[in-house]
Design a protein around this motif. Structure first.
Motif, PDB file in Angstrom:
ATOM      1  N   TRP B  35       0.724  -1.328  -0.076  1.00  0.00           N
ATOM      2  CA  TRP B  35      -0.046   0.224   0.017  1.00  0.00           C
ATOM      3  C   TRP B  35       0.935   1.194  -0.040  1.00  0.00           C
ATOM      4  CZ3 TRP B  35      -5.211  -0.166  -0.175  1.00  0.00           C
ATOM      5  CH2 TRP B  35      -5.969  -1.175  -0.108  1.00  0.00           C
ATOM      6  N   TYR B  36       0.436   2.113  -0.779  1.00  0.00           N
ATOM      7  CA  TYR B  36       1.382   3.499  -0.930  1.00  0.00           C
ATOM      8  C   TYR B  36       0.255   4.574  -0.527  1.00  0.00           C
ATOM      9  CZ  TYR B  36       4.807   0.628  -3.153  1.00  0.00           C
ATOM     10  OH  TYR B  36       5.705  -0.275  -3.628  1.00  0.00           O
ATOM     11  N   GLN B  37       0.843   5.526  -0.196  1.00  0.00           N
ATOM     12  CA  GLN B  37       0.207   7.001   0.008  1.00  0.00           C
ATOM     13  C   GLN B  37       0.609   8.131  -0.824  1.00  0.00           C
ATOM     14  OE1 GLN B  37       1.269   9.578   3.174  1.00  0.00           O
ATOM     15  NE2 GLN B  37      -0.825   9.350   4.118  1.00  0.00           N
ATOM     16  N   GLN B  38      -0.200   8.790  -1.789  1.00  0.00           N
ATOM     17  CA  GLN B  38       0.354   9.769  -2.484  1.00  0.00           C
ATOM     18  C   GLN B  38      -0.432  11.139  -2.075  1.00  0.00           C
ATOM     19  OE1 GLN B  38       0.076   9.515  -6.608  1.00  0.00           O
ATOM     20  NE2 GLN B  38       2.257  10.470  -7.209  1.00  0.00           N
ATOM     21  N   LYS B  39       0.273  12.116  -1.955  1.00  0.00           N
ATOM     22  CA  LYS B  39      -0.295  13.513  -1.924  1.00  0.00           C
ATOM     23  C   LYS B  39       0.055  14.226  -3.027  1.00  0.00           C
ATOM     24  CE  LYS B  39       0.146  13.298   3.243  1.00  0.00           C
ATOM     25  NZ  LYS B  39       1.012  14.038   4.278  1.00  0.00           N
ATOM     26  N   PRO B  40      -0.876  15.176  -3.339  1.00  0.00           N
ATOM     27  CA  PRO B  40      -0.775  16.140  -4.463  1.00  0.00           C
ATOM     28  C   PRO B  40       0.732  16.679  -4.828  1.00  0.00           C
ATOM     29  CG  PRO B  40      -2.681  16.628  -3.575  1.00  0.00           C
ATOM     30  CD  PRO B  40      -1.950  15.704  -2.514  1.00  0.00           C
ATOM     31  N   ARG B  45       4.390   7.180  -1.285  1.00  0.00           N
ATOM     32  CA  ARG B  45       5.183   6.785  -0.144  1.00  0.00           C
ATOM     33  C   ARG B  45       4.711   5.504   0.322  1.00  0.00           C
ATOM     34  NH1 ARG B  45       3.447   9.452   5.646  1.00  0.00           N
ATOM     35  NH2 ARG B  45       4.919   8.723   6.932  1.00  0.00           N
ATOM     36  N   LEU B  46       5.809   4.531   0.520  1.00  0.00           N
ATOM     37  CA  LEU B  46       5.324   3.169   0.929  1.00  0.00           C
ATOM     38  C   LEU B  46       4.911   3.186   2.469  1.00  0.00           C
ATOM     39  CD1 LEU B  46       5.237   0.010   0.679  1.00  0.00           C
ATOM     40  CD2 LEU B  46       7.876  -0.105   1.200  1.00  0.00           C
ATOM     41  N   LEU B  47       3.739   2.420   2.726  1.00  0.00           N
ATOM     42  CA  LEU B  47       3.048   2.387   3.922  1.00  0.00           C
ATOM     43  C   LEU B  47       3.068   1.011   4.537  1.00  0.00           C
ATOM     44  CD1 LEU B  47      -0.438   4.125   3.434  1.00  0.00           C
ATOM     45  CD2 LEU B  47       1.771   5.051   4.267  1.00  0.00           C
ATOM     46  N   ILE B  48       2.886   0.083   3.769  1.00  0.00           N
ATOM     47  CA  ILE B  48       2.503  -1.485   3.872  1.00  0.00           C
ATOM     48  C   ILE B  48       3.158  -2.592   3.050  1.00  0.00           C
ATOM     49  CG2 ILE B  48       0.992  -3.242   4.645  1.00  0.00           C
ATOM     50  CD1 ILE B  48       0.774  -1.171   6.915  1.00  0.00           C
ATOM     51  N   TYR B  49       3.852  -3.281   3.360  1.00  0.00           N
ATOM     52  CA  TYR B  49       4.504  -4.256   2.480  1.00  0.00           C
ATOM     53  C   TYR B  49       4.245  -5.725   2.694  1.00  0.00           C
ATOM     54  CZ  TYR B  49       8.370  -5.068   5.374  1.00  0.00           C
ATOM     55  OH  TYR B  49       9.151  -5.160   6.810  1.00  0.00           O
ATOM     56  N   ASP B  50       4.104  -6.378   1.788  1.00  0.00           N
ATOM     57  CA  ASP B  50       3.971  -8.143   2.036  1.00  0.00           C
ATOM     58  C   ASP B  50       2.408  -7.893   2.948  1.00  0.00           C
ATOM     59  OD1 ASP B  50       7.135  -9.313   2.137  1.00  0.00           O
ATOM     60  OD2 ASP B  50       6.017  -8.704   0.519  1.00  0.00           O
ATOM     61  N   ALA B  51       1.524  -7.091   2.772  1.00  0.00           N
ATOM     62  CA  ALA B  51       0.059  -7.228   2.929  1.00  0.00           C
ATOM     63  C   ALA B  51       0.023  -6.673   4.252  1.00  0.00           C
ATOM     64  CB  ALA B  51      -0.452  -8.554   3.094  1.00  0.00           C
ATOM     65  N   SER B  52       0.842  -6.984   5.308  1.00  0.00           N
ATOM     66  CA  SER B  52       0.849  -6.676   6.733  1.00  0.00           C
ATOM     67  C   SER B  52       1.967  -5.828   7.487  1.00  0.00           C
ATOM     68  CB  SER B  52       0.264  -7.762   7.593  1.00  0.00           C
ATOM     69  OG  SER B  52       1.031  -8.799   7.333  1.00  0.00           O
ATOM     70  N   ASN B  53       3.030  -5.679   6.848  1.00  0.00           N
ATOM     71  CA  ASN B  53       4.091  -4.948   7.539  1.00  0.00           C
ATOM     72  C   ASN B  53       4.236  -3.380   7.284  1.00  0.00           C
ATOM     73  OD1 ASN B  53       5.560  -7.619   8.218  1.00  0.00           O
ATOM     74  ND2 ASN B  53       5.153  -8.066   6.307  1.00  0.00           N
ATOM     75  N   ARG B  54       4.435  -2.859   8.383  1.00  0.00           N
ATOM     76  CA  ARG B  54       4.481  -1.429   8.395  1.00  0.00           C
ATOM     77  C   ARG B  54       6.009  -1.214   7.628  1.00  0.00           C
ATOM     78  NH1 ARG B  54       1.203  -1.363  12.531  1.00  0.00           N
ATOM     79  NH2 ARG B  54       2.823  -1.270  13.697  1.00  0.00           N
ATOM     80  N   ALA B  55       6.084  -0.215   7.003  1.00  0.00           N
ATOM     81  CA  ALA B  55       7.271   0.156   6.490  1.00  0.00           C
ATOM     82  C   ALA B  55       8.037   1.011   7.540  1.00  0.00           C
ATOM     83  CB  ALA B  55       7.209   1.074   4.916  1.00  0.00           C
ATOM     84  N   THR B  56       9.137   1.105   7.221  1.00  0.00           N
ATOM     85  CA  THR B  56       9.940   2.141   8.111  1.00  0.00           C
ATOM     86  C   THR B  56       9.330   3.423   8.629  1.00  0.00           C
ATOM     87  OG1 THR B  56      11.947   0.946   7.497  1.00  0.00           O
ATOM     88  CG2 THR B  56      12.235   3.206   8.812  1.00  0.00           C
ATOM     89  N   GLY B  57       9.252   3.986   9.651  1.00  0.00           N
ATOM     90  CA  GLY B  57       8.754   5.388  10.165  1.00  0.00           C
ATOM     91  C   GLY B  57       7.139   5.382   9.873  1.00  0.00           C
ATOM     92  N   ILE B  58       6.512   4.245   9.599  1.00  0.00           N
ATOM     93  CA  ILE B  58       4.985   4.534   9.346  1.00  0.00           C
ATOM     94  C   ILE B  58       4.192   4.263  10.684  1.00  0.00           C
ATOM     95  CG2 ILE B  58       2.989   3.640   8.160  1.00  0.00           C
ATOM     96  CD1 ILE B  58       5.013   4.939   6.262  1.00  0.00           C
ATOM     97  N   ARG B  61      -1.009   3.592  13.544  1.00  0.00           N
ATOM     98  CA  ARG B  61      -2.436   3.857  12.989  1.00  0.00           C
ATOM     99  C   ARG B  61      -2.731   3.006  11.567  1.00  0.00           C
ATOM    100  NH1 ARG B  61      -0.264   9.022  12.759  1.00  0.00           N
ATOM    101  NH2 ARG B  61      -0.702   9.949  10.729  1.00  0.00           N
ATOM    102  N   PHE B  62      -1.639   2.830  10.854  1.00  0.00           N
ATOM    103  CA  PHE B  62      -1.748   2.281   9.681  1.00  0.00           C
ATOM    104  C   PHE B  62      -1.701   0.751   9.959  1.00  0.00           C
ATOM    105  CE2 PHE B  62      -2.195   5.895   6.834  1.00  0.00           C
ATOM    106  CZ  PHE B  62      -1.450   6.667   7.309  1.00  0.00           C
ATOM    107  N   SER B  63      -2.489  -0.080   9.170  1.00  0.00           N
ATOM    108  CA  SER B  63      -2.295  -1.343   9.540  1.00  0.00           C
ATOM    109  C   SER B  63      -2.990  -1.897   7.977  1.00  0.00           C
ATOM    110  CB  SER B  63      -3.018  -2.038  10.586  1.00  0.00           C
ATOM    111  OG  SER B  63      -4.317  -1.864  10.631  1.00  0.00           O
ATOM    112  N   GLY B  64      -2.257  -3.419   7.760  1.00  0.00           N
ATOM    113  CA  GLY B  64      -2.966  -3.870   6.509  1.00  0.00           C
ATOM    114  C   GLY B  64      -3.111  -5.304   6.886  1.00  0.00           C
ATOM    115  N   SER B  65      -4.095  -5.907   5.999  1.00  0.00           N
ATOM    116  CA  SER B  65      -4.502  -7.242   6.443  1.00  0.00           C
ATOM    117  C   SER B  65      -5.024  -7.806   5.018  1.00  0.00           C
ATOM    118  CB  SER B  65      -5.374  -7.194   7.395  1.00  0.00           C
ATOM    119  OG  SER B  65      -6.856  -6.734   6.988  1.00  0.00           O
ATOM    120  N   GLY B  66      -4.860  -9.347   5.207  1.00  0.00           N
ATOM    121  CA  GLY B  66      -5.561  -9.815   3.746  1.00  0.00           C
ATOM    122  C   GLY B  66      -4.495 -10.871   3.125  1.00  0.00           C
ATOM    123  N   SER B  67      -4.794 -11.697   2.348  1.00  0.00           N
ATOM    124  CA  SER B  67      -3.873 -12.589   1.618  1.00  0.00           C
ATOM    125  C   SER B  67      -4.876 -13.031   0.487  1.00  0.00           C
ATOM    126  CB  SER B  67      -3.319 -13.643   2.363  1.00  0.00           C
ATOM    127  OG  SER B  67      -4.458 -14.536   2.673  1.00  0.00           O
ATOM    128  N   GLY B  68      -4.093 -13.651  -0.592  1.00  0.00           N
ATOM    129  CA  GLY B  68      -4.869 -14.205  -1.590  1.00  0.00           C
ATOM    130  C   GLY B  68      -5.362 -13.107  -2.577  1.00  0.00           C
TER     131      GLY B  68
END
Lengths: 121, 107
Positions: B35-40, B45-58, B61-68
């Protein structure tokens, strides 16, 4: 701190060529795959090209295959995108992004600020 | 090509509210989803990788879930700086693809 700085964008006529560069700092450049991602004005993101850390493996989107070539010079910590036979639909901001592994299949964890390419007569 | 569908297209919420964003893949991508966040005017900016891992410095309050094929990005309590466009992206099958984005705007 990871820093990626793109350059080389500008206005080019349809059918023309342009070479983009991305200078990297703050990383062991050869240890990471790199990619180019583009964003047309007001649109979403599109993956363009990927290259492994060694430069031995590359992948290109069908939309640019045969026209764009990704390459890298690990001695200069620089990524390139040679763009030939440019079309109006190639108009976009081009971002370079560092991947989080060497293979070319990693996640893009750091991005440059982008360089604008405009294809127009 | 794996097609990613994001819903809703726009989410209108107030600061402090919970945001739930969905990303659905046309075929299984295992957990190879980011998951990425983009402002105008800014780069993604990378938020979450491999579905549920927060990137450095995130922030937490941001969380990811799911698979498949079904994935969710949750922002537990929106801060003013969280109003932006959010993209999901899969790296399981080349060409790597992005979803069309969900815009989170201020209600």
């Amino acid at each position: 701190e990871v820093h990626l700085l793109e350059s080389g964008g500008g206005l080019v006529q349809p059918g023309g060529s342009l070479r983009l560069s991305c200078a990297a700092s703050g990383i062991t450049f050869s240890s990471y795959g790199m990619s180019w991602v583009r964003q047309a004005p007001g649109k979403g993101l599109e993956w363009v090209s990927v290259i492994s850390g060694s430069g031995g493996s590359t992948y290109n989107a069908d939309s640019v295959k045969g026209r764009f070539t990704i390459s890298r010079d690990n001695s200069k910590n620089t990524l390139y995108l040679q763009m030939n036979s440019l079309r109006a639909e190639d108009t976009a901001v081009y971002y370079c992004a560092k991947l989080d592994d060497s293979s070319g299949w990693g996640t893009a964890d750091y991005w440059g600020q982008g360089t604008l390419v405009t294809v127009s007569s | 090509e794996v097609v990613l569908t994001q819903s809703p297209a726009t989410l209108s919420l107030s600061p402090g509210e919970r945001a739930t964003l969905s990303c659905r893949a046309s075929q299984s991508v295992s957990n190879y989803l980011a998951w990425y966040q983009q402002k105008p005017g800014q780069a993604p900016r990378l938020l979450i990788y491999d579905a549920s891992n927060r990137a450095t410095g995130i922030p937490a309050r941001f969380s990811g879930s799911g698979s498949g094929t079904d994935f969710t990005l949750t922002i537990s309590s929106l801060e003013p700086e969280d109003f932006a466009v959010y993209y999901c992206q899969q790296r399981s099958i080349w060409p790597e693809t992005f979803g069309p984005g969900t815009k989170v705007d201020i209600k």
